[in-house]
Design a protein around this motif. Structure first.
Motif, short mmCIF file in Angstrom:
data_model
loop_
_atom_site.label_atom_id
_atom_site.label_comp_id
_atom_site.label_asym_id
_atom_site.label_seq_id
_atom_site.Cartn_x
_atom_site.Cartn_y
_atom_site.Cartn_z
N GLY A 1 0.86 -1.11 0.23
CA GLY A 1 0.01 -0.07 -0.05
C GLY A 1 0.92 1.17 0.32
N SER A 2 1.95 1.06 0.52
CA SER A 2 2.81 2.16 1.26
C SER A 2 3.33 2.69 -0.45
N MET A 3 4.26 1.99 -1.25
CA MET A 3 4.31 1.95 -2.49
C MET A 3 3.14 2.33 -3.66
N LEU A 4 1.77 1.98 -3.65
CA LEU A 4 0.94 2.36 -4.43
C LEU A 4 0.93 3.73 -3.88
N GLN A 5 0.93 3.99 -2.92
CA GLN A 5 1.00 5.58 -3.49
C GLN A 5 1.89 6.34 -3.03
N PHE A 6 2.96 5.66 -3.25
CA PHE A 6 5.04 6.73 -3.52
C PHE A 6 4.10 6.65 -4.98
N GLY A 7 4.05 5.85 -5.76
CA GLY A 7 3.74 5.54 -7.33
C GLY A 7 2.68 6.88 -7.56
N ALA B 1 -2.80 7.66 -11.13
CA ALA B 1 -2.24 8.78 -9.66
C ALA B 1 -3.02 8.63 -8.52
N PHE B 2 -4.32 9.10 -8.88
CA PHE B 2 -5.45 9.40 -7.40
C PHE B 2 -6.40 7.89 -7.68
N LEU B 3 -5.84 6.74 -8.31
CA LEU B 3 -6.27 5.40 -7.76
C LEU B 3 -5.50 4.13 -7.35
N MET B 4 -4.41 5.09 -8.25
CA MET B 4 -3.01 4.56 -7.04
C MET B 4 -3.07 5.06 -5.39
N VAL B 5 -2.92 6.14 -5.15
CA VAL B 5 -3.58 6.42 -3.57
C VAL B 5 -3.90 6.31 -3.14
N GLY B 6 -5.79 6.39 -4.14
CA GLY B 6 -6.39 6.15 -3.19
C GLY B 6 -6.72 4.01 -2.41
#
Length: 477
Positions: free
Chosen positions: A111-117, A147-152
């Motif tokens: 999840g952290s890597m998804l937020q970072f990406g 980007a919004f999907l990855m952070v979410g």
């Protein structure tokens, strides 16, 4: 020459400090306060993402970058697409098989890597999105959506697995205070992030926007690495055992057997919707109906947060002394009934003071409902389904939150438009009608929530042992 201190005086001072120290009683021998506070940093990373997505970027995209409002609303709503999958994420983390026997940390790290990406590609996608004349504007829309999907997806995964890890580490008698502590960390993280982002973007420029979002990406990784360090023990036995992950539907049936879990999730959805439907209406109501200034309506957020924080402290104290999680939830719903009645009555007599009291009570009631339902979900996790239980709770809460906010805003606009057209007669033609209709619906939802709570309140079950034991000052960070 040193002078010895009377042991009775020293003991009195220690007792006083322990009473004044927030959440000093959440620690245990296996989970000292230093370690728990470090774990709670994952909530700060979630808070940063939430403030950026729903607050800072919302305003910047509309005002400074000139992106159409409908497109901004769509982008901000995209993270909710992943909210219903929190139960599945929690289920998979319950049975995750890894080389080191870790279950929760791989999901929090993913999840952290998804937020970072997501944060890494977001600023440049937004700048391209804002340039409507650019031939590659379509790529900006695609990049911003991604980007919004990855952070979410990242924040939902991180929070679900993080709450499950906290449940695994905390003994049952400490869980209510752990719930309150994690919620306070989230709120404080949101408050400090909002203040910091507002300060940094005082003199807005595209370069500042890029630096801010990239800084959020780095902060996410740093906070979560610190939070996860040595939190979950390596388990060679679990690593060597063959993978046994039952199908999600089987785990769900086992988890929901007896009907209590399903009823609790309905209560979570109704209670969340009842308190969040007015989230985007509170400040406009104060300005348009009661004539409050911008600074006065801005202060309402502080009142709402103060009420919520107070509820967390009181609920954690009561639950830590054997209080019933469902009674806490019911009390929060009752407070909400009084709060929304006060808000409606404030418009009748034009009183801003009653409106402020109602606002504080909304936060107070919402805090009780959140802590009560999450503690009840943690109690249901004792059968080995902590990830599933907390994932289901988070999925229902996040989905109900997003749907309720959208529905509340639309309902206000529709009813206000009908009132202005004279559909309700000359006595019901002011702007207050649209707002009042939303608050009345919230009262109805709270009444339905109380009705759904009755069977759980009447059910005779063994009380969950909850202790409020203290810890020594040497265990404080």
């Amino acid at each position: 020459m040193s002078q010895s201190v009377d042991p009775r005086v020293a003991a009195a001072w220690r007792e006083l400090l322990m009473r004044l120290m927030p959440f000093a009683d959440v620690a245990s021998a296996d989970l000292p306060l230093r370690r728990l506070l470090r774990l709670s940093l994952f909530q700060v990373s979630v808070a940063i993402a939430m403030v950026l997505l729903t607050g800072t970027l919302n305003r910047v995209m509309v005002v400074e970058l000139g992106v159409p409002t409908w497109l901004v609303a769509t982008m901000v709503a995209l993270p909710l697409v992943f909210a219903p999958f929190r139960a599945l994420i929690g289920h998979r983390s319950d049975y995750h098989h890894s080389a080191f026997g870790l279950r929760r940390i791989p999901y929090i790290w993913f999840g952290s890597m998804l937020q970072f990406g997501g944060f890494a590609i977001m600023p440049f996608a937004l700048l391209l999105l804002a340039d409507a004349d650019n031939a590659l504007n379509l790529l900006g829309k695609i990049g911003a959506a991604l980007a919004f999907l990855m952070v979410g997806a990242g924040l939902h995964t991180t929070q679900t697995a993080g709450l499950a890890l906290a449940t695994d580490l905390a003994p049952p008698d400490k869980r209510p205070r752990v719930v309150a502590l994690l919620y306070v960390t989230l709120l404080l993280g949101m408050l400090l992030s909002a203040l910091l982002f507002g300060r940094l973007l005082t003199h807005f420029s595209q370069q500042l926007l890029i630096q801010l979002i990239q800084g959020a990406a780095v902060a996410t990784i740093f906070l979560n690495v610190v939070a996860l360090w040595k939190q979950e023990a390596i388990n060679p036995a679990r690593a060597a055992a063959p993978e046994k992950r039952p199908p999600f539907i089987e785990s769900w049936r086992a988890f929901s057997r007896g009907g209590r879990a399903s009823r609790l999730l309905v209560i979570v959805g109704l209670g969340t919707a009842a308190f969040t439907m007015q989230d985007i209406l509170l400040e406009p109501y104060g300005g348009q109906v009661l004539g409050m200034t911008v600074s006065q309506t801005t202060a309402l957020t502080a009142l709402l947060s103060a009420g919520t924080l107070a509820a967390f402290a009181v609920a954690g104290y009561v639950l830590g002394r054997g209080g019933n999680a469902y009674r806490i939830t019911g009390f929060g719903a009752l407070v909400g009934l009084v709060a929304f009645a006060a808000v409606i009555y404030a418009a009748t007599i034009g009183s801003t003071d009653i409106f402020r009291v109602g606002t504080a009570l909304i936060g107070f009631g919402a805090g009780f409902v959140s802590v009560g339902t999450l503690t009840a979900a943690m109690d249901l996790a004792d059968g080995g389904h902590s990830g599933l239980a907390l994932g289901a709770w988070g999925a229902v809460q996040a989905t109900a939150n997003g749907v309720a906010v959208a529905f509340g805003g639309s309902m206000r606009d529709i009813v206000s438009g009908l009132a202005e057209d004279g559909a309700f007669g000359p006595d019901w033609a002011g702007p207050v009608i649209g707002y009042t209709s939303v608050y009345m619906l919230e009262i109805v939802l709270l009444l339905v929530t109380l009705v759904m709570l009755v069977p759980l309140l009447l059910r005779r079950e063994p009380a969950v042992k909850r202790s409020a034991s203290k810890i020594g000052l040497d265990q404080l960070p």
